[in-house]
Design a protein around this motif. Structure first.
Motif, PDB file in Angstrom:
ATOM      1  N   ASN A   1       0.836  -1.194   0.000  1.00 13.51           N
ATOM      2  CA  ASN A   1       0.000   0.000   0.000  1.00 13.51           C
ATOM      3  C   ASN A   1       0.874   1.249   0.000  1.00 13.51           C
ATOM      4  O   ASN A   1       1.758   1.405   0.845  1.00 13.51           O
ATOM      5  N   LYS A   2       0.616   2.166  -0.942  1.00 14.04           N
ATOM      6  CA  LYS A   2       1.421   3.374  -1.037  1.00 14.04           C
ATOM      7  C   LYS A   2       0.895   4.502  -0.166  1.00 14.04           C
ATOM      8  O   LYS A   2       1.588   5.496   0.046  1.00 14.04           O
TER       9      LYS A   2
ATOM     10  N   ASP B   1      -1.239  -0.372  12.736  1.00 16.04           N
ATOM     11  CA  ASP B   1      -1.141  -0.379  11.271  1.00 16.04           C
ATOM     12  C   ASP B   1      -0.290   0.772  10.763  1.00 16.04           C
ATOM     13  O   ASP B   1       0.459   0.621   9.783  1.00 16.04           O
ATOM     14  N   ALA B   2      -0.401   1.933  11.408  1.00 16.99           N
ATOM     15  CA  ALA B   2       0.373   3.096  10.975  1.00 16.99           C
ATOM     16  C   ALA B   2       1.874   2.860  11.174  1.00 16.99           C
ATOM     17  O   ALA B   2       2.691   3.215  10.317  1.00 16.99           O
TER      18      ALA B   2
ATOM     19  N   HIS C   1       8.006   0.675   4.798  1.00 13.48           N
ATOM     20  CA  HIS C   1       8.634   1.577   3.841  1.00 13.48           C
ATOM     21  C   HIS C   1      10.035   1.996   4.270  1.00 13.48           C
ATOM     22  O   HIS C   1      10.783   2.597   3.477  1.00 13.48           O
ATOM     23  N   ASN C   2      10.388   1.701   5.513  1.00 11.02           N
ATOM     24  CA  ASN C   2      11.727   1.999   6.017  1.00 11.02           C
ATOM     25  C   ASN C   2      12.081   0.956   7.084  1.00 11.02           C
ATOM     26  O   ASN C   2      11.790   1.158   8.264  1.00 11.02           O
ATOM     27  N   PRO C   3      12.681  -0.160   6.681  1.00  4.28           N
ATOM     28  CA  PRO C   3      12.988  -1.259   7.608  1.00  4.28           C
ATOM     29  C   PRO C   3      13.810  -0.826   8.827  1.00  4.28           C
ATOM     30  O   PRO C   3      13.788  -1.506   9.854  1.00  4.28           O
ATOM     31  N   LYS C   4      14.519   0.290   8.719  1.00  3.12           N
ATOM     32  CA  LYS C   4      15.332   0.755   9.849  1.00  3.12           C
ATOM     33  C   LYS C   4      14.511   1.533  10.879  1.00  3.12           C
ATOM     34  O   LYS C   4      15.013   1.864  11.953  1.00  3.12           O
TER      35      LYS C   4
END
Length: 283
Positions: free
Chosen positions: A2-3, A20-21, A28-31
Motif C-alpha cells: 500500500n502506497k 497499522d500506521a 517503507h523503512n525497515p530501519k
C-alpha cells in the motif's frame, strides 16, 4: 504494498490504527524502529508504542499530541485521532457517547461510511426497530402520521419520517414500485463493533424507560411482567445463559413465521448478579 498510509478516519480503535500506521512506516523503512518512533513522539520509554497497542498503557493529552506529530497527521486527522482515543479509553457510558458523537461529525468519517456508524444510527432511537416491525402491519401505508399515531410511547411525525428514511437507507425495509406495499429485508446489522455495543447500550437504556411507561399504561391482560430472585452457582448461571440463547433463537424463528401481524411487542429479559464478587470489594 500500500502506497498510502492508513487513515485514522477508517478506524474505530485507535490502538489498531497505531499498529497499522507503525507497520506502514516500518514497511517503507525497515530501519524505522520503536525506539525511533518514541524519539519522534517524545516518549520516555522506547517500547511505549508497543505497550499502548497491546492495551497495557493508555495515552494522555501529551502523548496523543506526540503520537500525532510522529505520524505526521494533519489538523483534521489529529482532532479525529484525539477524539477516537478518548472514545476508546472512556470509563463511563456518557463520556463514550459524547466522543462518538464527535467522531460522527467528522466529514471524512462520514465519507468512509463505516458500518459502525450505521449500527449506531439504527440503535440510537428505540423506535427505529419498532417501526421496522410496523411495516408488516396490514394497515401500514408508509405514512409518518400513521406511524406517529400508532406507536407507543408517542413520537412526532418528523421523527417517524426520519426513522423511515433511515430504514430505507440501511436497506432494512423496502417499498415496491407503486410506493404502497412495504416489506422487511433479510438484512441484519451485526453488533460486534464498539460502535454497535455503545448504540445497544443506549437502546437498552431507552427500552427500560419505555417498559416503565408500558407497566403503568397497559392493563395486565395486555402485558406480562415477571421477575425471579434465585441463587445460582457459576456453572448454573452459564447453563441458564445457554437456555436463554435457545429461547431467543426459538422466539426469532417463531416470530419470523408470523403473518398479518397486528401489533409490535418488545421482549425484554434481564438476568444479573445482586452480589459483588470478592475481588470487587475494594473497587
Amino acid at each position: 504494498m500500500n502506497k498510502q498510509p492508513p487513515s485514522p478516519f477508517t478506524y474505530l480503535d485507535f490502538r489498531r490504527f497505531l499498529e497499522d500506521a507503525f507497520a506502514f512506516r516500518q514497511a517503507h523503512n525497515p530501519k524505522f524502529s520503536l525506539r525511533a518512533f518514541s524519539k519522534l513522539a517524545g516518549y520516555s520509554t522506547p517500547n511505549f508504542l508497543k505497550l499502548v497497542t497491546e492495551g497495557k498503557l493508555n495515552l494522555n493529552p501529551e502523548t496523543v499530541a506526540g503520537t500525532a506529530r510522529a505520524l505526521g497527521l494533519n489538523k483534521k486527522e489529529q482532532d479525529f485521532f484525539e477524539s477516537l482515543t478518548w472514545f476508546n479509553q472512556a470509563k463511563d457510558h456518557e463520556t463514550k457517547n459524547r466522543y462518538f458523537e464527535k467522531l460522527l461529525k467528522a466529514e471524512p468519517y462520514r465519507t468512509f461510511k463505516i458500518l459502525g456508524a450505521s449500527q449506531y444510527r439504527y440503535f440510537s432511537h428505540w423506535y427505529n426497530p419498532v417501526i421496522r416491525e410496523l411495516v408488516v402491519h396490514p394497515d401500514f401505508d408508509g405514512s409518518p402520521a400513521w406511524i406517529a399515531k400508532r406507536i407507543f410511547p408517542a413520537i412526532t411525525v418528523p421523527q417517524a419520517k426520519k426513522s423511515l428514511a433511515l430504514l430505507k437507507e440501511l436497506n432494512l425495509v423496502q417499498v415496491d414500485a407503486s410506493g404502497t406495499r412495504w416489506h422487511q429485508t433479510d438484512l441484519t446489522l451485526a453488533t460486534e463493533s464498539e460502535a454497535a455495543s455503545l448504540a445497544l447500550m443506549n437502546f437498552h437504556k431507552a427500552m427500560l424507560s419505555v417498559s416503565l411507561e408500558a407497566l403503568q399504561h397497559f392493563p395486565s391482560s395486555r402485558r406480562d411482567f415477571r421477575c425471579l430472585t434465585v441463587s445460582l452457582s457459576p456453572s448454573d448461571f452459564r447453563e441458564l445463559k445457554s437456555r436463554f440463547e435457545d429461547f431467543w433463537r426459538e422466539t426469532l424463528l417463531f416470530a419470523n413465521r408470523k403473518s398479518n401481524a397486528a401489533n409490535v411487542y418488545q421482549i425484554n429479559m434481564q438476568v444479573f448478579p445482586l452480589m459483588r464478587e470478592p475481588e470487587e470489594d475494594n473497587v
